[in-house]
Design a protein around this motif. Structure first.
Motif, PDB file in Angstrom:
ATOM      1  N   THR A  82      -3.187 102.789 -54.077  1.00 53.60           N
ATOM      2  CA  THR A  82      -2.032 101.908 -54.241  1.00 53.60           C
ATOM      3  C   THR A  82      -1.686 101.219 -52.924  1.00 53.60           C
ATOM      4  N   ARG A  83      -1.523  99.898 -52.971  1.00 53.52           N
ATOM      5  CA  ARG A  83      -1.155  99.140 -51.779  1.00 53.52           C
ATOM      6  C   ARG A  83       0.020  98.229 -52.090  1.00 53.52           C
ATOM      7  N   ARG A  84       0.866  98.027 -51.069  1.00 53.44           N
ATOM      8  CA  ARG A  84       1.897  96.997 -51.176  1.00 53.44           C
ATOM      9  C   ARG A  84       1.326  95.619 -50.866  1.00 53.44           C
ATOM     10  N   TYR A  85       0.482  95.591 -49.805  1.00 51.48           N
ATOM     11  CA  TYR A  85       0.101  94.296 -49.231  1.00 51.48           C
ATOM     12  C   TYR A  85      -1.408  94.031 -49.224  1.00 51.48           C
ATOM     13  N   TYR A  86      -2.190  95.059 -48.824  1.00 55.07           N
ATOM     14  CA  TYR A  86      -3.619  94.852 -48.556  1.00 55.07           C
ATOM     15  C   TYR A  86      -4.344  94.354 -49.803  1.00 55.07           C
ATOM     16  N   SER A 118      -4.187 109.373 -39.523  1.00 56.54           N
ATOM     17  CA  SER A 118      -2.787 108.972 -39.421  1.00 56.54           C
ATOM     18  C   SER A 118      -2.572 107.582 -40.016  1.00 56.54           C
ATOM     19  N   MET A 119      -3.375 106.618 -39.543  1.00 51.98           N
ATOM     20  CA  MET A 119      -3.108 105.223 -39.892  1.00 51.98           C
ATOM     21  C   MET A 119      -3.671 104.836 -41.255  1.00 51.98           C
ATOM     22  N   CYS A 120      -4.906 105.228 -41.539  1.00 49.41           N
ATOM     23  CA  CYS A 120      -5.584 104.713 -42.742  1.00 49.41           C
ATOM     24  C   CYS A 120      -5.444 105.626 -43.959  1.00 49.41           C
ATOM     25  N   GLN A 123      -0.757 106.839 -48.356  1.00 52.19           N
ATOM     26  CA  GLN A 123       0.319 107.703 -48.856  1.00 52.19           C
ATOM     27  C   GLN A 123       1.701 107.210 -48.442  1.00 52.19           C
ATOM     28  N   TRP A 124       1.771 106.131 -47.652  1.00 47.42           N
ATOM     29  CA  TRP A 124       3.043 105.572 -47.189  1.00 47.42           C
ATOM     30  C   TRP A 124       3.927 106.625 -46.531  1.00 47.42           C
ATOM     31  N   LEU A 143       3.420 100.656 -44.501  1.00 49.21           N
ATOM     32  CA  LEU A 143       4.681 101.379 -44.315  1.00 49.21           C
ATOM     33  C   LEU A 143       5.891 100.451 -44.268  1.00 49.21           C
ATOM     34  N   ILE A 144       5.652  99.177 -44.006  1.00 46.39           N
ATOM     35  CA  ILE A 144       6.761  98.252 -43.768  1.00 46.39           C
ATOM     36  C   ILE A 144       7.512  97.957 -45.065  1.00 46.39           C
ATOM     37  N   ASP A 145       8.814  98.158 -45.023  1.00 46.94           N
ATOM     38  CA  ASP A 145       9.633  97.600 -46.106  1.00 46.94           C
ATOM     39  C   ASP A 145      10.712  96.731 -45.473  1.00 46.94           C
TER      40      ASP A 145
END
Lengths: 336, 336
Positions: A327-331, A219-221, A227-228, B246-248
């Protein structure tokens, strides 16, 4: 199969099983010294990876066992964590800063430390005992599960709480072909799931016992991080105390069913899902033959088997949704 | 205040504090007999209600403590659960069938049992020791938190692991006016939150330490069960190992911040939220005066304070969303 590298898989899975003699030697040494508690310490996926083996030891042993979030442990402390404790750490890169800090915290207190990592020169390789097995992000869970199953059953064996260790360890020596067949069997199921759920933006995951840590982790990872996708995760017994009210006919329900003693809890969730939901996906380790694994060990290898099955789900979701798993936004992209 | 009944509140909150002499007597008796482990057993909200006190005892005591899901415990067992164990149960109605079964399981094994319930004649009132305090669904958490804080600190006091029990128990004797003021302060904040989020269909909840059980509970048993809202819940240290992706900017983030030693973990989440999110709601116990509570005890009453604050959130969500908190699709409506 999509994104499957047979040589890489052999290296990771065979490599994990081949650590058995090192594991035996570590267990000889810590048993000779003696200990009165076991701590299983990680962060994120490496924390959840500990839960099946906390479950296993809690079920079979009188030794106090605790899984702990690395970053919380160093702030909260634990009076039972002493020079008479064993602490087991896991980090594929070996660089997860909270885990490295918790290892340092334990070393300062004289705790006997054992680290699982993919790299012999990584920061957590300063532990008293180090198990090194390279893996990539997708195969890391299987690698760690094999090592932790060997390590914890070896510890219990030495305590007289798990008689069948020798036979289990022999069967775990090289699971590459068994797990490759699991992936081949799962592949069309996973492909159909991914194609059906290209547009699905919310999944509801349920598991119990040896598979509850995996459920949290997937679920989390995977679904959230890689997959967001929005998810909720709930233990199969807890499902009936709140979360079930969210279920309607169209909710995507993902049920992870193992063969351990908690299976009746998932049977109850399955019956509920059959009555009130039309989009249930059941991942049941009992559907997979596992040649060479004795029937009485199937419950213990449950996490390894669902790891293998769901690699297929991840690969097909990546392709069908055109959302790269890396693909990551932040990590490791921004500071926080 | 919307849906606030002062007489009912006095009965519940004052009633919980007034159990102190009974709690002292129980602790005298179990300490005289001796014990070597403590189990905290429940289902759903009553399971999560145990987590703060598992956290507290794990932090301060050498006694092995385990919170357990009732339905899983009876299937899995635990070799440490013996006639030398204390098991503490909670069920407001006293009829939760998994909890009743776990109580029976413990009684058969000679475990010393203590039950918290709203009704003296309920099925779980067959425990060796019974604490009865009536509450309604909204005030049940506060009632149980007060009793569990008294009970666990009394146990630790007798073990020489919590010196300040007398003073803490005196301060907990009747929190009605303190908690009423908390609700009054929270009310306009909660009303604004509910009005802003009438159409919001997904909330992301984060907490740590003494508030992690509450975070799980508010996500699963209030927002999911009573408002049919999708949520995810994640521990503040785990937040950085997956879920954060997940955060936007528009994600509704609900952060529960307490005053215990894990506060730095939430500070990190707050800094992240300030940078990457525009819809963060912070529920911070430090914002509430709590007259009569010594500074050094504020961290321990955190769960009670967030219970009081979030009653306001629940009541205003109910009104703004025109979704009654008691409406269920399945629970006690169909068989499963």
């Amino acid at each position: 199969m999509l994104g499957f590298d047979a040589d890489l898989y052999q290296r990771v899975i065979g490599g994990a099983g081949a650590l058995r003699s090192q594991i035996d030697a570590i267990v000889d040494e810590v048993a000779a010294t003696g200990y009165d508690s076991i701590f299983l310490i990680g962060s994120g996926g490496s924390y959840a990876a500990m839960w099946p083996y906390e479950h296993l030891m809690t079920r079979l042993s009188t030794v106090p066992v605790r899984s702990a979030i690395a970053a919380e442990l160093v702030l909260t402390g634990d009076p039972r964590l002493t020079e008479r404790s064993i602490a087991i750490f896991s980090s594929l890169s070996g660089t997860t800063k909270e885990t490295v800090a918790a290892l340092e915290y334990c070393r300062e207190r004289g705790v006997t430390t054992i680290a699982l990592t993919g790299y012999a020169d990584s920061p957590i390789a300063v532990a008293d005992h180090v198990l090194v097995n390279w893996a990539d992000d997708e195969t890391a869970s299987e690698s760690v599960d094999i090592q932790l199953l060997l390590l914890t059953t070896a510890l219990l064996h030495r305590r007289g709480e798990f008689d069948d260790y020798e036979r289990l360890a022999n069967e775990l020596a090289d699971l590459t072909s068994v797990l490759t067949r699991v992936q081949e069997q799962a592949d069309p199921i996973a492909e159909a799931f991914a194609k059906k759920h290209v547009e699905t933006d919310y999944h509801f995951l349920v598991g119990t016992g040896m598979l509850w840590g995996f459920t949290y982790n997937y679920s989390m990872c995977i679904l959230e991080e890689m997959q967001w996708l929005r998810t909720t995760r709930v233990h199969g017994a807890e499902f009936f105390h709140g979360s079930l009210e969210l279920i309607d006919r169209d909710t995507s329900l993902l049920l992870f069913v193992g063969e351990d003693e908690t299976r009746p809890l998932m049977d109850r969730v399955l019956r509920f899902a059959e009555t009130y939901n039309d989009d249930t996906t059941v991942v049941d380790t009992a559907d997979y033959p596992l040649d060479g694994i004795s029937p009485e060990f199937r419950e213990f290898v449950g996490p390894i088997v669902v790891d293998a099955i769901t690699i297929r789900f991840s690969k097909h979701l990546e392709a069908a949704r055109r959302h790269d798993l890396t693909t990551r936004r932040y990590y490791r992209k921004v500071e926080y």
